[in-house]
Design a protein around this motif. Structure first.
Motif, PDB file in Angstrom:
ATOM      1  N   UNK A  85       0.939  -1.263  -0.154  1.00  0.00           N
ATOM      2  CA  UNK A  85       0.184  -0.123  -0.064  1.00  0.00           C
ATOM      3  C   UNK A  85       0.926   1.218   0.069  1.00  0.00           C
ATOM      4  N   UNK A  86       2.045   1.307   1.011  1.00  0.00           N
ATOM      5  CA  UNK A  86       3.060   2.417   0.826  1.00  0.00           C
ATOM      6  C   UNK A  86       3.557   2.793  -0.397  1.00  0.00           C
ATOM      7  N   UNK A  87       3.893   1.541  -1.216  1.00  0.00           N
ATOM      8  CA  UNK A  87       4.504   1.402  -2.446  1.00  0.00           C
ATOM      9  C   UNK A  87       3.642   2.262  -3.319  1.00  0.00           C
ATOM     10  N   UNK A  88       2.254   1.740  -3.434  1.00  0.00           N
ATOM     11  CA  UNK A  88       1.255   2.201  -4.187  1.00  0.00           C
ATOM     12  C   UNK A  88       1.024   3.639  -3.947  1.00  0.00           C
ATOM     13  N   UNK A  89       1.201   4.356  -2.884  1.00  0.00           N
ATOM     14  CA  UNK A  89       0.779   5.599  -2.581  1.00  0.00           C
ATOM     15  C   UNK A  89       1.999   6.386  -3.126  1.00  0.00           C
ATOM     16  N   UNK A  90       3.309   6.019  -2.857  1.00  0.00           N
ATOM     17  CA  UNK A  90       4.634   6.779  -3.436  1.00  0.00           C
ATOM     18  C   UNK A  90       4.473   6.749  -5.002  1.00  0.00           C
ATOM     19  N   UNK A  91       4.113   5.608  -5.652  1.00  0.00           N
ATOM     20  CA  UNK A  91       3.810   5.674  -7.032  1.00  0.00           C
ATOM     21  C   UNK A  91       3.038   6.786  -7.690  1.00  0.00           C
ATOM     22  N   UNK A  92       1.833   6.744  -6.882  1.00  0.00           N
ATOM     23  CA  UNK A  92       0.769   7.652  -7.164  1.00  0.00           C
ATOM     24  C   UNK A  92       1.248   9.312  -6.847  1.00  0.00           C
ATOM     25  N   UNK A  93       2.015   9.272  -5.794  1.00  0.00           N
ATOM     26  CA  UNK A  93       2.533  10.645  -5.410  1.00  0.00           C
ATOM     27  C   UNK A  93       3.230  11.264  -6.434  1.00  0.00           C
ATOM     28  N   UNK A  94       4.059  10.285  -7.046  1.00  0.00           N
ATOM     29  CA  UNK A  94       5.159  10.631  -8.135  1.00  0.00           C
ATOM     30  C   UNK A  94       4.199  11.142  -9.262  1.00  0.00           C
ATOM     31  N   UNK A  95       3.247  10.737  -9.797  1.00  0.00           N
ATOM     32  CA  UNK A  95       2.145  10.977 -10.675  1.00  0.00           C
ATOM     33  C   UNK A  95       1.349  12.266 -10.454  1.00  0.00           C
ATOM     34  N   UNK A  96       1.068  12.349  -9.139  1.00  0.00           N
ATOM     35  CA  UNK A  96       0.029  13.300  -8.848  1.00  0.00           C
ATOM     36  C   UNK A  96       0.220  14.523  -7.921  1.00  0.00           C
ATOM     37  N   UNK A  97       1.382  14.562  -7.287  1.00  0.00           N
ATOM     38  CA  UNK A  97       1.859  15.420  -6.123  1.00  0.00           C
ATOM     39  C   UNK A  97       2.013  16.745  -6.752  1.00  0.00           C
ATOM     40  N   UNK A  98       1.560  17.559  -6.150  1.00  0.00           N
ATOM     41  CA  UNK A  98       1.840  18.989  -6.499  1.00  0.00           C
ATOM     42  C   UNK A  98       3.135  19.499  -6.146  1.00  0.00           C
ATOM     43  N   UNK A  99       3.837  20.554  -7.043  1.00  0.00           N
ATOM     44  CA  UNK A  99       5.150  21.071  -6.454  1.00  0.00           C
ATOM     45  C   UNK A  99       5.136  21.532  -5.008  1.00  0.00           C
ATOM     46  N   UNK A 100       4.164  21.939  -4.762  1.00  0.00           N
ATOM     47  CA  UNK A 100       4.181  22.386  -3.226  1.00  0.00           C
ATOM     48  C   UNK A 100       4.337  21.255  -2.252  1.00  0.00           C
ATOM     49  N   UNK A 101       3.494  20.133  -2.571  1.00  0.00           N
ATOM     50  CA  UNK A 101       3.731  18.963  -1.823  1.00  0.00           C
ATOM     51  C   UNK A 101       4.943  18.110  -1.827  1.00  0.00           C
ATOM     52  N   UNK A 102       5.697  18.330  -3.064  1.00  0.00           N
ATOM     53  CA  UNK A 102       6.899  17.645  -3.163  1.00  0.00           C
ATOM     54  C   UNK A 102       7.886  18.508  -2.214  1.00  0.00           C
ATOM     55  N   UNK A 103       7.681  19.858  -2.297  1.00  0.00           N
ATOM     56  CA  UNK A 103       8.318  20.742  -1.351  1.00  0.00           C
ATOM     57  C   UNK A 103       8.577  20.612   0.019  1.00  0.00           C
ATOM     58  N   UNK A 104       7.263  20.319   0.451  1.00  0.00           N
ATOM     59  CA  UNK A 104       7.065  20.114   1.724  1.00  0.00           C
ATOM     60  C   UNK A 104       7.586  18.723   2.217  1.00  0.00           C
ATOM     61  N   UNK A 105       7.611  17.527   1.305  1.00  0.00           N
ATOM     62  CA  UNK A 105       8.471  16.423   1.762  1.00  0.00           C
ATOM     63  C   UNK A 105      10.055  16.359   1.822  1.00  0.00           C
ATOM     64  N   UNK A 106      10.292  17.516   0.778  1.00  0.00           N
ATOM     65  CA  UNK A 106      11.856  17.689   0.699  1.00  0.00           C
ATOM     66  C   UNK A 106      12.111  18.472   2.071  1.00  0.00           C
ATOM     67  N   UNK A 107      11.328  19.356   2.375  1.00  0.00           N
ATOM     68  CA  UNK A 107      11.888  20.229   3.708  1.00  0.00           C
ATOM     69  C   UNK A 107      11.768  19.277   5.066  1.00  0.00           C
ATOM     70  N   UNK A 108      10.587  18.201   5.117  1.00  0.00           N
ATOM     71  CA  UNK A 108      10.446  17.303   6.040  1.00  0.00           C
ATOM     72  C   UNK A 108      11.596  16.620   6.092  1.00  0.00           C
ATOM     73  N   UNK A 109      12.579  15.973   5.018  1.00  0.00           N
ATOM     74  CA  UNK A 109      13.555  15.083   5.180  1.00  0.00           C
ATOM     75  C   UNK A 109      14.673  15.967   5.856  1.00  0.00           C
ATOM     76  N   UNK A 110      14.688  17.426   5.374  1.00  0.00           N
ATOM     77  CA  UNK A 110      15.952  18.161   5.891  1.00  0.00           C
ATOM     78  C   UNK A 110      15.657  18.435   7.378  1.00  0.00           C
TER      79      UNK A 110
END
Length: 216
Positions: A85-110
């Motif tokens: 389920x997590x893998x499916x979510x990641x694949x769908x996120x790669x397809x559908x995530x907005x630029x802002x959502x990607x930026x939030x994920x990058x900031x979370x990792x940092x």
């Protein structure tokens, strides 16, 4: 006159207490004690306990309700479902995530790198990170199923991030997941998250083996 918290609040309070380890697998939950702890009347507490029992987060020991525990087979089953389920979510996120959502994920990792010495805080941050990926999938039905899986994860007595060396590896794995999502590489994102869950499961098994050996 103060209003009484609704059933949903009583349920959330008990679930959160289990999730953070206030109540651990095998601990007995008593209506009167919970009502006093949370400042809630016994009726919503009783209904919340019934709901948690239905979800198999609590189990019966005679007439008492105790926090459920997962045996080896249940743990393996949980991680298999979670990985897919997590893998499916990641694949769908790669397809559908907005630029802002990607930026939030990058900031979370940092930001999470600053928590490297605090497994408890890092575990909370880890849950937020995964939930953000779930939301970025933009699939409400998948998010609902992952919420159910993560409720069951609350039954695990310790975080795998407490294992020696696991924190650094987990953070690197998070970085790989986010890179793949940012690159819009669905297959790479899914595989990175599936690998991440697999490694967490291996660590979990090692921790459980050590606890069993120590008689915990």
């Amino acid at each position: 006159m103060a209003t009484k918290p609704p059933l949903g609040d009583a349920y959330s309070l008990i679930l959160e207490a289990i999730d953070v380890g206030v109540y651990r697998p095998g601990d007995r939950l008593v209506e009167s004690e919970l009502a006093e702890r949370f400042g809630v009347s016994r009726t919503p507490i009783r209904e919340a306990l019934q709901r948690l029992e239905t979800q198999r987060l609590l189990t019966r020991d005679g007439r008492s309700l105790i926090v459920a525990s997962l045996d080896h087979n249940q743990l393996a089953e949980l991680y298999v479902v979670r990985a897919e389920l997590e893998a499916l979510a990641a694949g769908l996120a790669a397809r559908h995530a907005t630029a802002e959502e990607v930026r939030v994920l990058q900031e979370m990792v940092a930001q999470d790198r600053r928590l490297a010495g605090d497994p408890t805080a890092l575990a909370r941050a880890n849950k937020r990170f995964h939930h953000q990926i779930h939301l970025a999938s933009h699939n409400r039905f998948l998010v609902q199923q992952l919420d159910l899986v993560h409720r069951s994860m609350a039954l695990l007595a310790t975080t795998s991030l407490a294992a020696e060396g696991r924190t650094e590896d987990a953070l690197k794995e998070h970085e790989a997941i986010v890179r793949a999502i940012a690159a819009r590489d669905e297959e790479a994102a899914a595989e990175a998250l599936r690998t991440h869950i697999s490694k967490a499961f291996v660590t979990r098994l090692k921790l459980d083996a050590e606890r069993h050996e120590e008689g915990i």
